[in-house]
Design a protein around this motif. Structure first.
Motif, PDB file in Angstrom:
ATOM      1  N   PRO A   4       6.713   0.038  44.253  1.00 47.56           N
ATOM      2  CA  PRO A   4       7.349   0.695  45.410  1.00 47.56           C
ATOM      3  C   PRO A   4       6.664   2.014  45.788  1.00 47.56           C
ATOM      4  O   PRO A   4       6.631   2.381  46.964  1.00 47.56           O
ATOM      5  CB  PRO A   4       8.785   0.932  44.970  1.00 47.56           C
ATOM      6  CG  PRO A   4       8.822   0.729  43.510  1.00 47.56           C
ATOM      7  CD  PRO A   4       7.653  -0.103  43.133  1.00 47.56           C
ATOM      8  N   ILE A   5       6.110   2.703  44.815  1.00 42.18           N
ATOM      9  CA  ILE A   5       5.446   3.968  45.126  1.00 42.18           C
ATOM     10  C   ILE A   5       4.164   3.709  45.920  1.00 42.18           C
ATOM     11  O   ILE A   5       3.869   4.397  46.906  1.00 42.18           O
ATOM     12  CB  ILE A   5       5.149   4.753  43.822  1.00 42.18           C
ATOM     13  CG1 ILE A   5       6.469   5.162  43.169  1.00 42.18           C
ATOM     14  CG2 ILE A   5       4.308   5.992  44.120  1.00 42.18           C
ATOM     15  CD1 ILE A   5       6.342   5.808  41.831  1.00 42.18           C
ATOM     16  N   THR A   6       3.420   2.678  45.506  1.00 36.71           N
ATOM     17  CA  THR A   6       2.196   2.330  46.223  1.00 36.71           C
ATOM     18  C   THR A   6       2.528   1.879  47.638  1.00 36.71           C
ATOM     19  O   THR A   6       1.832   2.242  48.599  1.00 36.71           O
ATOM     20  CB  THR A   6       1.445   1.223  45.465  1.00 36.71           C
ATOM     21  OG1 THR A   6       1.224   1.647  44.129  1.00 36.71           O
ATOM     22  CG2 THR A   6       0.122   0.916  46.129  1.00 36.71           C
ATOM     23  N   THR A   7       3.580   1.127  47.793  1.00 37.85           N
ATOM     24  CA  THR A   7       4.004   0.669  49.117  1.00 37.85           C
ATOM     25  C   THR A   7       4.385   1.860  50.003  1.00 37.85           C
ATOM     26  O   THR A   7       4.036   1.909  51.181  1.00 37.85           O
ATOM     27  CB  THR A   7       5.199  -0.305  48.983  1.00 37.85           C
ATOM     28  OG1 THR A   7       4.856  -1.324  48.083  1.00 37.85           O
ATOM     29  CG2 THR A   7       5.597  -0.873  50.318  1.00 37.85           C
ATOM     30  N   TRP A   8       5.093   2.814  49.423  1.00 39.28           N
ATOM     31  CA  TRP A   8       5.502   3.987  50.177  1.00 39.28           C
ATOM     32  C   TRP A   8       4.274   4.809  50.603  1.00 39.28           C
ATOM     33  O   TRP A   8       4.194   5.279  51.736  1.00 39.28           O
ATOM     34  CB  TRP A   8       6.439   4.842  49.324  1.00 39.28           C
ATOM     35  CG  TRP A   8       6.831   6.132  49.986  1.00 39.28           C
ATOM     36  CD1 TRP A   8       7.676   6.300  51.036  1.00 39.28           C
ATOM     37  CD2 TRP A   8       6.351   7.430  49.640  1.00 39.28           C
ATOM     38  NE1 TRP A   8       7.766   7.617  51.372  1.00 39.28           N
ATOM     39  CE2 TRP A   8       6.955   8.344  50.509  1.00 39.28           C
ATOM     40  CE3 TRP A   8       5.487   7.906  48.670  1.00 39.28           C
ATOM     41  CZ2 TRP A   8       6.718   9.697  50.446  1.00 39.28           C
ATOM     42  CZ3 TRP A   8       5.255   9.262  48.599  1.00 39.28           C
ATOM     43  CH2 TRP A   8       5.862  10.140  49.486  1.00 39.28           C
ATOM     44  N   ILE A   9       3.306   4.986  49.691  1.00 42.87           N
ATOM     45  CA  ILE A   9       2.094   5.737  50.021  1.00 42.87           C
ATOM     46  C   ILE A   9       1.317   5.040  51.133  1.00 42.87           C
ATOM     47  O   ILE A   9       0.854   5.665  52.082  1.00 42.87           O
ATOM     48  CB  ILE A   9       1.224   5.933  48.761  1.00 42.87           C
ATOM     49  CG1 ILE A   9       1.914   6.900  47.803  1.00 42.87           C
ATOM     50  CG2 ILE A   9      -0.157   6.454  49.129  1.00 42.87           C
ATOM     51  CD1 ILE A   9       1.242   7.034  46.469  1.00 42.87           C
TER      52      ILE A   9
END
Length: 106
Positions: A4-9
């Motif tokens: 989810p962090i990579t998706t948000w970035i």
């Protein structure tokens, strides 16, 4: 399943096309602003430095004395070549005094 962090970035990152479009807009805006500045400075209806008032054209122009005790003397007019010569002469005399002191003591 993705992180989810990579998706948000990735969702917050701008694309190459967006960066190129922004750069084109920035270059166009700077070009327009520089032309405006050039037109305002060299336009046919506005002389250069029109915003600066010339005090000597006013009826009450009185050159100010730098120090009131020097009024009417060579050092009296602030920002004048005569005052500069006066102070430079004083500095030269002091320099010569210092050099003679050094020569006597050395």
């Amino acid at each position: 399943m993705s992180n989810p962090i990579t998706t948000w970035i990735k969702s917050c990152m701008e694309t190459y096309k967006e960066r190129e479009d922004w750069m084109e807009d920035r270059v166009a805006e700077n070009s327009i602003n520089s032309q405006k500045f050039s037109d305002e400075r060299h336009g046919p209806f506005r002389p250069y430095n029109v915003f600066q008032g010339e005090m000597r054209s006013q009826p009450n122009f009185r050159p100010a004395a730098a120090i009131s005790s020097y009024a009417g003397q060579e050092a009296g007019n602030a920002k004048s070549f005569r005052a500069m010569r006066y102070y430079q002469g004083g500095f030269a005399e002091r320099r010569d005094e210092i050099l003679t002191e050094i020569a006597k003591s050395g």
